[in-house]
Design a protein around this motif. Structure first.
Motif, PDB file in Angstrom:
ATOM      1  N   GLU A  58       0.833  -1.212   0.000  1.00  0.00           N
ATOM      2  CA  GLU A  58       0.000   0.000   0.000  1.00  0.00           C
ATOM      3  C   GLU A  58       0.865   1.260   0.000  1.00  0.00           C
ATOM      4  OE1 GLU A  58      -2.385  -0.920   3.434  1.00  0.00           O
ATOM      5  OE2 GLU A  58      -3.883  -1.993   2.219  1.00  0.00           O
ATOM      6  N   LYS A  59       1.994   1.213   0.694  1.00  0.00           N
ATOM      7  CA  LYS A  59       2.920   2.354   0.710  1.00  0.00           C
ATOM      8  C   LYS A  59       3.554   2.542  -0.675  1.00  0.00           C
ATOM      9  CE  LYS A  59       5.770   5.492   2.382  1.00  0.00           C
ATOM     10  NZ  LYS A  59       5.506   6.849   1.936  1.00  0.00           N
ATOM     11  N   ILE A  60       3.844   1.458  -1.365  1.00  0.00           N
ATOM     12  CA  ILE A  60       4.408   1.547  -2.712  1.00  0.00           C
ATOM     13  C   ILE A  60       3.414   2.249  -3.642  1.00  0.00           C
ATOM     14  CG2 ILE A  60       5.126   0.193  -4.725  1.00  0.00           C
ATOM     15  CD1 ILE A  60       6.266  -1.878  -2.675  1.00  0.00           C
ATOM     16  N   ILE A  61       2.139   1.880  -3.542  1.00  0.00           N
ATOM     17  CA  ILE A  61       1.102   2.538  -4.354  1.00  0.00           C
ATOM     18  C   ILE A  61       0.979   4.014  -3.966  1.00  0.00           C
ATOM     19  CG2 ILE A  61      -1.395   2.640  -4.777  1.00  0.00           C
ATOM     20  CD1 ILE A  61      -0.016   0.467  -6.381  1.00  0.00           C
ATOM     21  N   GLU A  62       1.044   4.314  -2.692  1.00  0.00           N
ATOM     22  CA  GLU A  62       0.999   5.712  -2.229  1.00  0.00           C
ATOM     23  C   GLU A  62       2.169   6.503  -2.813  1.00  0.00           C
ATOM     24  OE1 GLU A  62       1.857   8.031   1.925  1.00  0.00           O
ATOM     25  OE2 GLU A  62       0.609   6.230   2.054  1.00  0.00           O
ATOM     26  N   ASP A  63       3.359   5.922  -2.781  1.00  0.00           N
ATOM     27  CA  ASP A  63       4.532   6.592  -3.359  1.00  0.00           C
ATOM     28  C   ASP A  63       4.340   6.822  -4.859  1.00  0.00           C
ATOM     29  OD1 ASP A  63       5.883   6.756  -0.939  1.00  0.00           O
ATOM     30  OD2 ASP A  63       7.134   4.997  -1.322  1.00  0.00           O
ATOM     31  N   TRP A  64       3.786   5.824  -5.551  1.00  0.00           N
ATOM     32  CA  TRP A  64       3.507   5.961  -6.983  1.00  0.00           C
ATOM     33  C   TRP A  64       2.572   7.148  -7.228  1.00  0.00           C
ATOM     34  CZ3 TRP A  64       4.926   4.603 -11.724  1.00  0.00           C
ATOM     35  CH2 TRP A  64       4.023   4.802 -12.760  1.00  0.00           C
ATOM     36  N   ASN A  65       1.469   7.176  -6.480  1.00  0.00           N
ATOM     37  CA  ASN A  65       0.489   8.252  -6.652  1.00  0.00           C
ATOM     38  C   ASN A  65       1.078   9.622  -6.324  1.00  0.00           C
ATOM     39  OD1 ASN A  65      -1.571   6.543  -7.534  1.00  0.00           O
ATOM     40  ND2 ASN A  65      -2.253   6.124  -5.439  1.00  0.00           N
ATOM     41  N   ASN A  66       1.956   9.685  -5.336  1.00  0.00           N
ATOM     42  CA  ASN A  66       2.576  10.957  -4.951  1.00  0.00           C
ATOM     43  C   ASN A  66       3.516  11.504  -6.023  1.00  0.00           C
ATOM     44  OD1 ASN A  66       1.243  11.030  -2.506  1.00  0.00           O
ATOM     45  ND2 ASN A  66       2.938  10.153  -1.354  1.00  0.00           N
ATOM     46  N   HIS A  67       4.026  10.643  -6.895  1.00  0.00           N
ATOM     47  CA  HIS A  67       4.975  11.079  -7.926  1.00  0.00           C
ATOM     48  C   HIS A  67       4.399  11.011  -9.340  1.00  0.00           C
ATOM     49  CE1 HIS A  67       7.625  10.359  -4.500  1.00  0.00           C
ATOM     50  NE2 HIS A  67       8.370  11.281  -5.043  1.00  0.00           N
ATOM     51  N   LEU A  68       3.137  10.706  -9.437  1.00  0.00           N
ATOM     52  CA  LEU A  68       2.507  10.523 -10.738  1.00  0.00           C
ATOM     53  C   LEU A  68       2.583  11.768 -11.612  1.00  0.00           C
ATOM     54  CD1 LEU A  68       1.143   8.273 -12.264  1.00  0.00           C
ATOM     55  CD2 LEU A  68      -1.047   9.021 -11.343  1.00  0.00           C
ATOM     56  N   ALA A  69       2.404  12.933 -11.030  1.00  0.00           N
ATOM     57  CA  ALA A  69       2.375  14.181 -11.811  1.00  0.00           C
ATOM     58  C   ALA A  69       3.757  14.814 -11.989  1.00  0.00           C
ATOM     59  CB  ALA A  69       1.430  15.178 -11.154  1.00  0.00           C
ATOM     60  N   SER A  70       4.787  14.180 -11.487  1.00  0.00           N
ATOM     61  CA  SER A  70       6.128  14.755 -11.593  1.00  0.00           C
ATOM     62  C   SER A  70       6.524  14.964 -13.051  1.00  0.00           C
ATOM     63  CB  SER A  70       7.149  13.833 -10.923  1.00  0.00           C
ATOM     64  OG  SER A  70       8.455  14.323 -11.140  1.00  0.00           O
ATOM     65  N   VAL A  71       7.130  16.117 -13.320  1.00  0.00           N
ATOM     66  CA  VAL A  71       7.628  16.375 -14.671  1.00  0.00           C
ATOM     67  C   VAL A  71       9.105  15.997 -14.784  1.00  0.00           C
ATOM     68  CG1 VAL A  71       5.939  18.157 -15.196  1.00  0.00           C
ATOM     69  CG2 VAL A  71       8.119  18.799 -14.152  1.00  0.00           C
ATOM     70  N   GLN A  72       9.713  15.672 -13.672  1.00  0.00           N
ATOM     71  CA  GLN A  72      11.097  15.212 -13.664  1.00  0.00           C
ATOM     72  C   GLN A  72      11.112  13.684 -13.654  1.00  0.00           C
ATOM     73  OE1 GLN A  72      11.916  17.991 -10.223  1.00  0.00           O
ATOM     74  NE2 GLN A  72      13.937  17.904 -11.193  1.00  0.00           N
ATOM     75  N   PRO A  73      12.208  13.079 -14.098  1.00  0.00           N
ATOM     76  CA  PRO A  73      12.290  11.615 -14.030  1.00  0.00           C
ATOM     77  C   PRO A  73      12.197  11.129 -12.583  1.00  0.00           C
ATOM     78  CG  PRO A  73      14.099  12.527 -15.325  1.00  0.00           C
ATOM     79  CD  PRO A  73      13.402  13.685 -14.680  1.00  0.00           C
ATOM     80  N   VAL A  74      11.536   9.998 -12.411  1.00  0.00           N
ATOM     81  CA  VAL A  74      11.386   9.410 -11.077  1.00  0.00           C
ATOM     82  C   VAL A  74      11.921   7.982 -11.131  1.00  0.00           C
ATOM     83  CG1 VAL A  74       9.812   8.870  -9.182  1.00  0.00           C
ATOM     84  CG2 VAL A  74       9.316  10.814 -10.690  1.00  0.00           C
ATOM     85  N   PHE A  75      12.807   7.670 -10.198  1.00  0.00           N
ATOM     86  CA  PHE A  75      13.451   6.365 -10.122  1.00  0.00           C
ATOM     87  C   PHE A  75      12.977   5.654  -8.856  1.00  0.00           C
ATOM     88  CE2 PHE A  75      15.992   9.199 -12.646  1.00  0.00           C
ATOM     89  CZ  PHE A  75      16.274   8.428 -13.762  1.00  0.00           C
ATOM     90  N   PHE A  76      12.189   4.609  -9.059  1.00  0.00           N
ATOM     91  CA  PHE A  76      11.595   3.854  -7.951  1.00  0.00           C
ATOM     92  C   PHE A  76      12.515   2.703  -7.576  1.00  0.00           C
ATOM     93  CE2 PHE A  76       8.125   6.142  -9.779  1.00  0.00           C
ATOM     94  CZ  PHE A  76       7.235   6.376  -8.751  1.00  0.00           C
ATOM     95  N   ASP A  77      12.881   2.681  -6.295  1.00  0.00           N
ATOM     96  CA  ASP A  77      13.807   1.685  -5.768  1.00  0.00           C
ATOM     97  C   ASP A  77      13.131   0.328  -5.561  1.00  0.00           C
ATOM     98  OD1 ASP A  77      15.869   0.367  -4.504  1.00  0.00           O
ATOM     99  OD2 ASP A  77      16.219   1.902  -3.015  1.00  0.00           O
ATOM    100  N   THR A  78      11.855   0.265  -5.783  1.00  0.00           N
ATOM    101  CA  THR A  78      11.109  -0.991  -5.741  1.00  0.00           C
ATOM    102  C   THR A  78       9.773  -0.761  -6.417  1.00  0.00           C
ATOM    103  OG1 THR A  78      10.460  -2.843  -4.321  1.00  0.00           O
ATOM    104  CG2 THR A  78       9.959  -0.636  -3.526  1.00  0.00           C
ATOM    105  N   GLU A  79       9.042  -1.824  -6.630  1.00  0.00           N
ATOM    106  CA  GLU A  79       7.723  -1.701  -7.235  1.00  0.00           C
ATOM    107  C   GLU A  79       6.931  -2.964  -6.960  1.00  0.00           C
ATOM    108  OE1 GLU A  79       7.124  -3.797 -10.449  1.00  0.00           O
ATOM    109  OE2 GLU A  79       8.636  -4.556  -9.068  1.00  0.00           O
ATOM    110  N   MET A  80       5.796  -3.110  -7.616  1.00  0.00           N
ATOM    111  CA  MET A  80       4.849  -4.155  -7.225  1.00  0.00           C
ATOM    112  C   MET A  80       5.194  -5.554  -7.738  1.00  0.00           C
ATOM    113  SD  MET A  80       2.492  -4.058  -5.054  1.00  0.00           S
ATOM    114  CE  MET A  80       2.191  -2.303  -4.951  1.00  0.00           C
TER     115      MET A  80
END
Length: 192
Positions: A58-80
């Motif tokens: 659930e925290k991973i999904i929250e992190d995804w949603n928090n960075h969804l609108a970012s215009v800069q590249p986003v590097f996720f250290d983990t995912e689903m």
């Protein structure tokens, strides 16, 4: 407004995912979304449970949603996908909505870290030895079920970063900054 590129960095334990995510975020002037599970599990005063891993998901999904609108590249250290395999290996079952969670996280590319770095034990790690190759293959198989491009990243230190930057230029709209790899390399944090 154009969305920034979203990159998932996954792989077996002790394959340099965190280091790579931090360095790529620095190299591309983007964001590094740290792995939540490591700190969460390290702070438990008991063995983790199925429900603990649900909380992590659930925290991973929250992190995804928090960075969804970012215009800069986003590097996720983990995912689903990594989390799905964790559920399968540790509990032999997954939450009924795991596939929906995977489909929600539409990455532009995956960087799958090869198990060519030495496994370094610590209090949180539990899958060294032959299990690293098994997990690598499971992650690759799951990635291949998606339509998301991916690259297998190998090498050590600056070479790994250079390989990742080159792969990103081939898989995404990010430029090839592989020649900058030596300049961006940061020292890894020692783990207890």
């Amino acid at each position: 407004m154009k969305q920034g590129v979203k990159i998932a960095i996954i792989g077996p334990e002790s394959t340099g995912k965190t280091q790579l995510a931090k360095e790529l975020a620095l190299m591309y002037d983007g964001f590094h979304v740290p792995e939540y599970a490591r700190a969460f599990i390290a702070n438990l005063q008991r063995p983790y449970t199925y429900n603990d891993v649900v909380t992590i998901a659930e925290k991973i999904i929250e992190d995804w949603n928090n960075h969804l609108a970012s215009v800069q590249p986003v590097f996720f250290d983990t995912e689903m996908i990594l989390t799905k395999i964790w559920f399968e290996v540790a509990f032999n079952k997954t939450p009924s909505n795991i596939q929906t969670w995977i489909e929600t996280m539409q990455f532009d590319a995956f960087l799958l870290c090869k198990d060519d770095l030495p496994w370094i034990p610590d209090p949180v790690r539990e899958n060294g030895g032959a299990m690293r190759k098994i997990l690598f293959n499971k992650y690759r198989d799951e990635i291949e079920k998606t339509s998301t491009p991916y690259a297998i990243i190998e090498g050590s230190n600056a070479e790994r970063l250079k390989n990742a930057a080159k792969a990103l230029s081939q898989l995404t709209t990010l430029p090839d900054l592989s020649d900058n790899a030596q300049q961006v390399h940061i020292r890894p944090n020692p783990r207890p």
